[in-house]
Design a protein around this motif. Structure first.
Motif, PDB file in Angstrom:
ATOM      1  N   VAL A 176     -51.220   9.500 -14.018  1.00  0.00           N
ATOM      2  CA  VAL A 176     -50.201  10.557 -13.913  1.00  0.00           C
ATOM      3  C   VAL A 176     -48.850   9.960 -13.555  1.00  0.00           C
ATOM      4  O   VAL A 176     -47.812  10.316 -14.135  1.00  0.00           O
ATOM      5  N   ILE A 177     -48.839   9.026 -12.605  1.00  0.00           N
ATOM      6  CA  ILE A 177     -47.575   8.386 -12.198  1.00  0.00           C
ATOM      7  C   ILE A 177     -46.959   7.612 -13.358  1.00  0.00           C
ATOM      8  O   ILE A 177     -45.753   7.696 -13.609  1.00  0.00           O
ATOM      9  N   ALA A 237     -45.564   9.986 -16.059  1.00  0.00           N
ATOM     10  CA  ALA A 237     -44.355  10.668 -15.594  1.00  0.00           C
ATOM     11  C   ALA A 237     -43.161   9.729 -15.536  1.00  0.00           C
ATOM     12  O   ALA A 237     -42.014  10.130 -15.801  1.00  0.00           O
ATOM     13  N   ALA A 238     -43.390   8.459 -15.211  1.00  0.00           N
ATOM     14  CA  ALA A 238     -42.284   7.503 -15.066  1.00  0.00           C
ATOM     15  C   ALA A 238     -41.874   6.865 -16.388  1.00  0.00           C
ATOM     16  O   ALA A 238     -40.765   6.328 -16.483  1.00  0.00           O
TER      17      ALA A 238
END
Length: 258
Positions: free
Chosen positions: A217-218, A221-222
């Motif tokens: 997820v990180i 998103a990044a």
């Protein structure tokens, strides 16, 4: 005049030395039945992955010597895939090197577990340390006897090193001839290989599943906001999720409160 005691000592020392040297030899006969077949299957599987790695690296625009030299000196499949993937995606060499080092740091634990199985000399241990991989560690830890463990390490390790480097060279040469490897879908080898490396750890470990999900997820998103390679490093923050699992209730002894 020499005593019989003095006369016998040199022969005893020679016998002891020959026995020690014999125990240090690596023989195929020391492998339990079926282990060599399993080792050969791993050689074949890694050779297929090595061809894909070499072709993708050269097809992505890297010089032929980069994947070949990396395979000889770094010799770490997942770290090599990640580093080359970042480089071909436009990431910097620092991010690629940092990602590779982090992925390959697990071999430090393997080295501690396998130290006694590499040999007694510093030369054997230095060479053996370079040959430690997930596969060689798995074969060694599956054996019970000292001779079996040592044979499993050196036979699987040397064969795997040769198979990987030869297949990477073949793939790099093929990639030079093919040009754009994306036409063959070889770019899918990156996520496929990494997923194959991760899946065994996810099956029986809920903490690993939480960490990988949070890291994914990180990274997703990044990705639109940061340069290539940085989202992968930020994904390591997902490890924090592994520490926040459900707590087990404390057990209490009779007559006392928790």
């Amino acid at each position: 005049m020499r005593s019989s005691h003095r006369t016998d000592q040199p022969s005893n020392r020679t016998d002891d030395g020959s026995e020690a040297a014999a125990s240090d030899r690596v023989r195929l006969a020391d492998l339990p039945p079926g282990v060599l077949r399993d080792i050969a299957l791993v050689w074949l599987a890694d050779a297929v992955v090595g061809v894909s790695f070499g072709a993708i690296a050269v097809g992505g625009g890297l010089p032929l010597w980069v994947p070949v030299l990396m395979s000889l000196l770094v010799y770490a499949g997942s770290a090599q895939f990640s580093a080359v993937g970042l480089l071909t995606a436009g990431g910097g060499p620092v991010a690629a090197a940092a990602t590779g080092l982090l992925l390959n740091s697990r071999t430090a634990a393997f080295s501690l577990a396998l130290a006694e199985d590499l040999g007694r000399s510093w030369t054997a241990r230095l060479i053996g340390a370079h040959l430690i991989t997930d596969e060689t560690a798995a074969f060694v830890l599956a054996q019970s006897g000292r001779r079996q463990r040592k044979a499993a390490f050196w036979i699987s390790g040397i064969g795997l090193f040769a198979a990987w480097n030869l297949s990477v060279l073949a793939g790099a040469l093929a990639g030079s001839a093919l040009g754009d490897t994306d036409r063959l879908g070889l770019d899918a080898a990156f996520p496929a290989v990494l997923l194959a490396l991760v899946l065994p750890a996810l099956r029986g470990d809920s903490a690993a599943r939480r960490a990988s999900a949070a890291g994914a997820v990180i990274a997703v998103a990044a990705a639109p906001l940061l340069p290539a390679g940085v989202p992968v490093l930020l994904a390591l923050l997902g490890l924090l999720a592994a520490r926040r699992g459900p707590r087990r209730p404390r057990t209490t002894t009779s007559g006392s409160a928790s």
